[in-house]
Design an enzyme around this catalytic site. Sequence first.
Site, PDB file in Angstrom:
ATOM      1  N   VAL A   1     -47.959   1.905-103.333  1.00  0.00           N
ATOM      2  CA  VAL A   1     -48.714   1.665-104.565  1.00  0.00           C
ATOM      3  C   VAL A   1     -49.226   0.224-104.654  1.00  0.00           C
ATOM      4  CG1 VAL A   1     -46.665   1.109-105.970  1.00  0.00           C
ATOM      5  CG2 VAL A   1     -48.725   2.039-107.064  1.00  0.00           C
ATOM      6  N   ASP A   2     -48.469  -0.745-104.149  1.00  0.00           N
ATOM      7  CA  ASP A   2     -48.867  -2.149-104.291  1.00  0.00           C
ATOM      8  C   ASP A   2     -50.162  -2.451-103.537  1.00  0.00           C
ATOM      9  OD1 ASP A   2     -46.625  -2.676-105.866  1.00  0.00           O
ATOM     10  OD2 ASP A   2     -45.387  -3.143-104.123  1.00  0.00           O
TER      11      ASP A   2
ATOM     12  N   CYS B   1     -41.964 -10.692 -89.437  1.00  0.00           N
ATOM     13  CA  CYS B   1     -43.104  -9.771 -89.475  1.00  0.00           C
ATOM     14  C   CYS B   1     -44.277 -10.399 -90.226  1.00  0.00           C
ATOM     15  CB  CYS B   1     -42.699  -8.458 -90.131  1.00  0.00           C
ATOM     16  SG  CYS B   1     -44.044  -7.259 -90.235  1.00  0.00           S
TER      17      CYS B   1
ATOM     18  N   CYS C   1     -38.234  -2.021 -92.073  1.00  0.00           N
ATOM     19  CA  CYS C   1     -39.268  -1.004 -91.878  1.00  0.00           C
ATOM     20  C   CYS C   1     -39.005  -0.109 -90.681  1.00  0.00           C
ATOM     21  CB  CYS C   1     -40.637  -1.657 -91.769  1.00  0.00           C
ATOM     22  SG  CYS C   1     -40.789  -2.824 -90.412  1.00  0.00           S
TER      23      CYS C   1
END
Length: 372
Positions: free
Chosen positions: A16-17, A102, A199
Amino acid sequence: MSNKDIRVVVGMSGGVDSSVTAHVLKEQGYDVIGIFMKNWDDTDENGVCTATEDYNDVIEVCNQIGIPYYAVNFEKEYWDKVFTYFLDEYKKGRTPNPDVMCNKEIKFKAFLDHAMNLGADYVATGHYARIHRHEDGHVEMLRGVDNNKDQTYFLNQLSQQQLSKVMFPIGDIEKIEVRRIAEEQGLVTAKKKDSTGICFIGEKNFKTFLSQYLPAQPGDMITLDGKKMGKHSGLMYYTIGQRHGLGIGGDGDPWFVVGKNLKDNVLYVEQGFHHDALYSDYLIASDYSFVNPEDNDLDQGFECTAKFRYRQKDTKVFVKRENDHALRVTFAEPVRAITPGQAVVFYQGDVCLGGATIDDVFKNEGQLNYVV
């Protein structure tokens, strides 16, 4: 130059961000392109590739917003720059922060370079942070308005050069407002839950995942005065201050990890949340990076506040150069369970000055057994 002449490439994750980030920029009239980064081959136990699901969400959001989209594969760069570092740190008995690496090497280096090759003027991401651009051209990075979501901790290694090409459009608003905008616009990601954890591990069991790459070596779990309390299942599975998973029964206060001895494969444990061995006075940190290096006199030293882990309250510290490669960070009062391998991040008010990687932790001029 009007916004329509400014190309902004948005790093889109399928969440969503980043979806609202792309929408906000499009509404502001920028020339927006969405790019999905595939950094890891993340097929789950059922053979479903979650990256495919996320990319499908990116496609749908970009179609809803009305912007072009692409996918780009950074798996090799991610393996070389982030995952190899992650494994090396665990081999050293430390607790790495792959999100910091990252951001430094992939999102704001490989992706930034790729975007510039597409003719981008800026890249944008859905991070909760803010950029302040001064008239003379230099930039500062500020905490996101939403204190609970502020992500400057993970962005601490970004340079002036990187940040000058970055936008954080949702850094000025709170998460609840981001969700509201997504729902109002009917974006398919409006109710999608936030991703958590590392992740490349996702929903997998951490121990199981790590054991695929590093062989576990069980050993003794002992107190600092040598009393054997049981067996550990491999030093890499434990971090300083950890309580759960020790398997020590009995009465009294809970037990905590207070150190590791790699040479003898020993895990040190002690009883009590406030045990003396968990507190330190200062640390030595390397790989330091400052957004505006000339603003900080490392030879004289300077006062600021610092975080030693995400969502921790700021602590008053004094920062000074220790040698050509490292900083000494002295605390105004003792701090509990500082973890080698993690980031120490420096602030002046809302301004994130930069950060470094914690190497060694000391008390009364003596090095603690956090990782020896």
